[in-house]
Write an enzyme that holds these catalytic residues in place. Structure first.
Site, PDB file in Angstrom:
ATOM      1  N   LYS A 186       0.851  -1.200   0.000  1.00  0.00           N
ATOM      2  CA  LYS A 186       0.000   0.000   0.000  1.00  0.00           C
ATOM      3  C   LYS A 186       0.879   1.241   0.000  1.00  0.00           C
ATOM      4  O   LYS A 186       0.608   2.217  -0.707  1.00  0.00           O
ATOM      5  CB  LYS A 186      -0.892   0.020   1.253  1.00  0.00           C
ATOM      6  CG  LYS A 186      -2.031  -0.983   1.203  1.00  0.00           C
ATOM      7  CD  LYS A 186      -2.732  -1.067   2.551  1.00  0.00           C
ATOM      8  CE  LYS A 186      -3.622  -2.288   2.614  1.00  0.00           C
ATOM      9  NZ  LYS A 186      -4.042  -2.647   3.973  1.00  0.00           N
TER      10      LYS A 186
ATOM     11  N   GLN B 262      -4.686  -1.922  10.222  1.00  0.00           N
ATOM     12  CA  GLN B 262      -4.512  -3.191   9.525  1.00  0.00           C
ATOM     13  C   GLN B 262      -5.052  -4.343  10.381  1.00  0.00           C
ATOM     14  O   GLN B 262      -4.682  -4.498  11.532  1.00  0.00           O
ATOM     15  CB  GLN B 262      -3.017  -3.416   9.220  1.00  0.00           C
ATOM     16  CG  GLN B 262      -2.701  -4.699   8.490  1.00  0.00           C
ATOM     17  CD  GLN B 262      -3.324  -4.760   7.101  1.00  0.00           C
ATOM     18  OE1 GLN B 262      -3.202  -3.814   6.324  1.00  0.00           O
ATOM     19  NE2 GLN B 262      -4.001  -5.854   6.790  1.00  0.00           N
TER      20      GLN B 262
ATOM     21  N   ASP C 231     -11.023   3.091   5.033  1.00  0.00           N
ATOM     22  CA  ASP C 231     -11.387   1.683   4.816  1.00  0.00           C
ATOM     23  C   ASP C 231     -12.908   1.506   4.908  1.00  0.00           C
ATOM     24  O   ASP C 231     -13.441   0.465   4.525  1.00  0.00           O
ATOM     25  CB  ASP C 231     -10.721   0.787   5.879  1.00  0.00           C
ATOM     26  CG  ASP C 231      -9.515   0.040   5.323  1.00  0.00           C
ATOM     27  OD1 ASP C 231      -9.394  -0.064   4.091  1.00  0.00           O
ATOM     28  OD2 ASP C 231      -8.702  -0.449   6.131  1.00  0.00           O
TER      29      ASP C 231
END
Ligand code: NDP
Length: 283
Positions: free
Chosen positions: A50, A94, A117
């Site tokens: 990412k 994460q 997200d």
């Protein structure tokens, strides 16, 4: 019938090129903060990917790597600081987090306008009630792009999603409902899964079971999206028996090279949108 391949790698590269061009016209750089706790090998690889992808399109991406035994209070403090930091446009935590940490509480803590997200309660609620959140989760958003590239009008189609996770199955169901699909969500307790799958115009496999979806499960002409990432004898494979299903499907995504690259591209797009919303810049 031999299915045509939906090339997620190519589509993601095109989207990243477009994004790089748009980022180059901004007065500043969109800034993504990635919070990583512990040493899960796959998470470390995903986050470095990412970061590389973000930097390639001209964004800033910082990884905040916390130790495996970090306390929830320390994790909370980091998220609070990033929420307040005006230079940070997007924050992701994460997953999975080490088991002693409360992942849902961490996700809830991220400000909705920085929750790129889209996993927080506020964005989840918006997606289900309004059909549109500040940010839709990246994997389902990428899947929608892939589907629309081969079937622009999804209205009235029957979509069967195998998998009901909060990061793939459920938000994808909300997005497809928003496109007027009839949506069935199947899971490990679903009965007659093969028959359910065979009734789908759009079949999405997101269960993490290598090769579960076989040719007989696929209606001739259906579009098949394979989200699964499984390692079988050292090789990456999806949840779909690719060669067999190609004989029935009209379109199919490969693994690798289908959904995966789109996920990263969509995260970058969400970060770009976050920058625009917060800076009030227009392009
Ligand atoms: P989860 O493990 O969170 O969820 C899996 C879902 O599949 C659950 O709802 C489970 O049912 C269901 N399931 C498991 N086995 C079966 C079965 N035999 N029959 C029917 N349903 C079943 O996984 P994720 O949603 O996080 O990920 C799914 C897959 O997608 C994984 O392989 C993951 O690596 C991959 N993935 C890929 C991404 C990408 O960018 N390409 C991004 C995210 C995930 P139940 O709820 O009953 O347990």
């Amino acid at each position: 019938m031999t299915a045509k391949i939906i090339d997620g790698r190519k589509m993601a590269a095109e989207l990243r090129d477009e994004l790089a061009e748009r980022v180059s016209r901004l007065s500043g750089k969109p800034h993504l903060a990635v919070v990583l706790a512990g040493n899960d090998e796959a998470s470390l690889i995903y986050d470095r990917n990412k970061q590389k992808a973000a930097e390639k399109v001209g964004m800033v991406c910082d990884i905040y790597h916390l130790p495996e035994d970090v306390l929830q209070t320390e994790l909370n403090r980091l998220i609070d600081g990033l929420n307040q930091d005006k230079n940070v446009n997007g924050i992701i935590v994460q997953l999975p987090l080490p088991v002693h940490l409360d992942a849902a509480a961490a996700l809830r803590r991220i400000l909705p306008e920085k929750d790129v997200d889209g996993f927080g309660l506020y964005n989840t609620g918006l997606l289900w009630t309004q059909g549109k959140a500040f940010f839709a989760p990246a994997t389902p958003k990428g899947i929608l792009h892939l589907l629309k590239s081969v079937s622009p009008d999804l209205s009235g189609k029957h979509a069967v999603i195998i998998g009901r996770s909060n990061i793939v199955g459920k938000p994808l169901a909300a997005l497809l409902l928003g496109c007027d699909c009839t949506v069935t969500i199947a899971h490990s307790k679903s009965e007659n899964l093969a028959a359910l799958a065979a009734s789908a115009d759009i079949l999405v496999a997101a269960c993490g079971c290598a090769g579960l979806v076989r040719k007989e499960w696929v209606k001739p002409g259906a579009v098949v999206i394979d989200v699964g990432i499984n390692r079988v004898e050292g090789k990456l494979s999806g949840d779909v028996d690719f060669d067999g299903v190609c004989e029935n499907a009209s379109y199919i995504t490969p693994v690798p090279g289908g959904v995966g690259p789109m996920t990263v591209a969509m995260l970058l797009e969400n970060t770009f949108e976050a920058y625009l919303q917060q800076s009030k810049e227009t392009l």
